[in-house]
Design a protein around this motif. Structure first.
Motif, PDB file in Angstrom:
ATOM      1  N   TYR A  39      -5.484   6.594   0.921  1.00 23.33           N
ATOM      2  CA  TYR A  39      -5.068   6.112   2.131  1.00 23.33           C
ATOM      3  C   TYR A  39      -3.787   6.371   2.676  1.00 23.33           C
ATOM      4  O   TYR A  39      -3.283   6.519   3.697  1.00 23.33           O
ATOM      5  N   HIS A 157      -2.988   2.145   6.008  1.00 30.52           N
ATOM      6  CA  HIS A 157      -4.667   2.047   6.940  1.00 30.52           C
ATOM      7  C   HIS A 157      -5.256   1.129   6.474  1.00 30.52           C
ATOM      8  O   HIS A 157      -5.730   0.361   6.024  1.00 30.52           O
ATOM      9  N   ASP A 159      -8.644   0.407   6.328  1.00 33.01           N
ATOM     10  CA  ASP A 159      -9.169   0.548   5.265  1.00 33.01           C
ATOM     11  C   ASP A 159      -8.566   0.162   3.692  1.00 33.01           C
ATOM     12  O   ASP A 159      -9.359   0.230   2.335  1.00 33.01           O
ATOM     13  N   ASN A 160      -7.686  -0.161   4.155  1.00 31.95           N
ATOM     14  CA  ASN A 160      -6.795  -0.066   2.376  1.00 31.95           C
ATOM     15  C   ASN A 160      -6.034  -1.570   2.626  1.00 31.95           C
ATOM     16  O   ASN A 160      -4.948  -2.145   2.348  1.00 31.95           O
ATOM     17  N   GLU A 183      -2.939   4.320  11.167  1.00 30.44           N
ATOM     18  CA  GLU A 183      -2.533   3.168  10.538  1.00 30.44           C
ATOM     19  C   GLU A 183      -1.967   1.834  11.556  1.00 30.44           C
ATOM     20  O   GLU A 183      -1.693   1.993  12.339  1.00 30.44           O
TER      21      GLU A 183
END
Length: 195
Positions: A39, A157, A159-160, A183
């Motif tokens: 990420y 990010h 998806d983090n 982000e």
């Protein structure tokens, strides 16, 4: 230099030690995991590449940038094992305003410039899940606010999820804005100390 120098910061479980070039020798193996870069981008740096990167960070930005860089290695207090790092880039924002109360004539004057810090935290894979990122980032935010920073932002990010959870635990809120590389921008609400 436009702000305070990084100093050693301690919590019950961690020591944040100001970054030095020699830290590359121990940090290269700590950060040498491709999963860690999923990420944050890039690839693990070699010891020599990390040493060059740390030399650049320690030197700081050119004076005309009017910003300062603060970087710490995060260590476990009990055995001094390096587990990651935290950093902040602090820049002046637009000038604030001072409002004199109506009882004295109610005037608005330019105030001192506000400082904004962009913060980040990275904890190596074997040390994730123990709350180290939250603990280190929380003490970083406390330190920044105590040293004249008024606004704090972080980019995460989308998806983090673990990093987003850390941001939320710190009291940062997702703004709905995104950076050029997609982000999410998180911001500490004005006047809100970290929890």
């Amino acid at each position: 230099m436009y702000g305070p120098l990084a100093e050693t910061i301690r919590t019950q479980r961690l020591v944040l030690e100001p970054l030095a070039v020699h830290h590359a020798d121990e940090m290269a193996p700590v950060l040498d995991d491709r999963r860690l870069h999923r990420y944050i981008g890039g690839e693990p740096l070699t010891r020599d590449e990390l040493r060059a990167r740390y030399a650049h960070l320690v030197a700081g930005p050119a004076p005309f940038h009017q910003e300062y860089w603060l970087n710490w290695i995060v260590r476990r207090a009990r055995d001094r094992q390096a587990v990651g790092y935290v950093r902040a880039t602090v820049t002046p924002a637009a000038r604030g305003f001072t409002v004199t109360p109506p009882s004295t004539g109610s005037t608005v004057r330019p105030g001192p410039p506000r400082r904004i810090a962009s913060v980040a935290w990275v904890i190596a894979m074997p040390y994730q899940g123990f709350g180290f990122a939250t603990e280190a980032a929380r003490v970083l935010l406390d330190w920044l606010l105590a040293h004249g920073v008024h606004d704090v932002v972080a980019t995460v990010h989308p998806d983090n999820r673990p990093s987003a959870a850390v941001a939320a635990k710190l009291g940062l809120r997702r703004t709905g804005e995104t950076t050029g590389d997609g982000e999410d921008v998180w911001r500490l609400p004005h006047g809100t100390p970290p929890t």
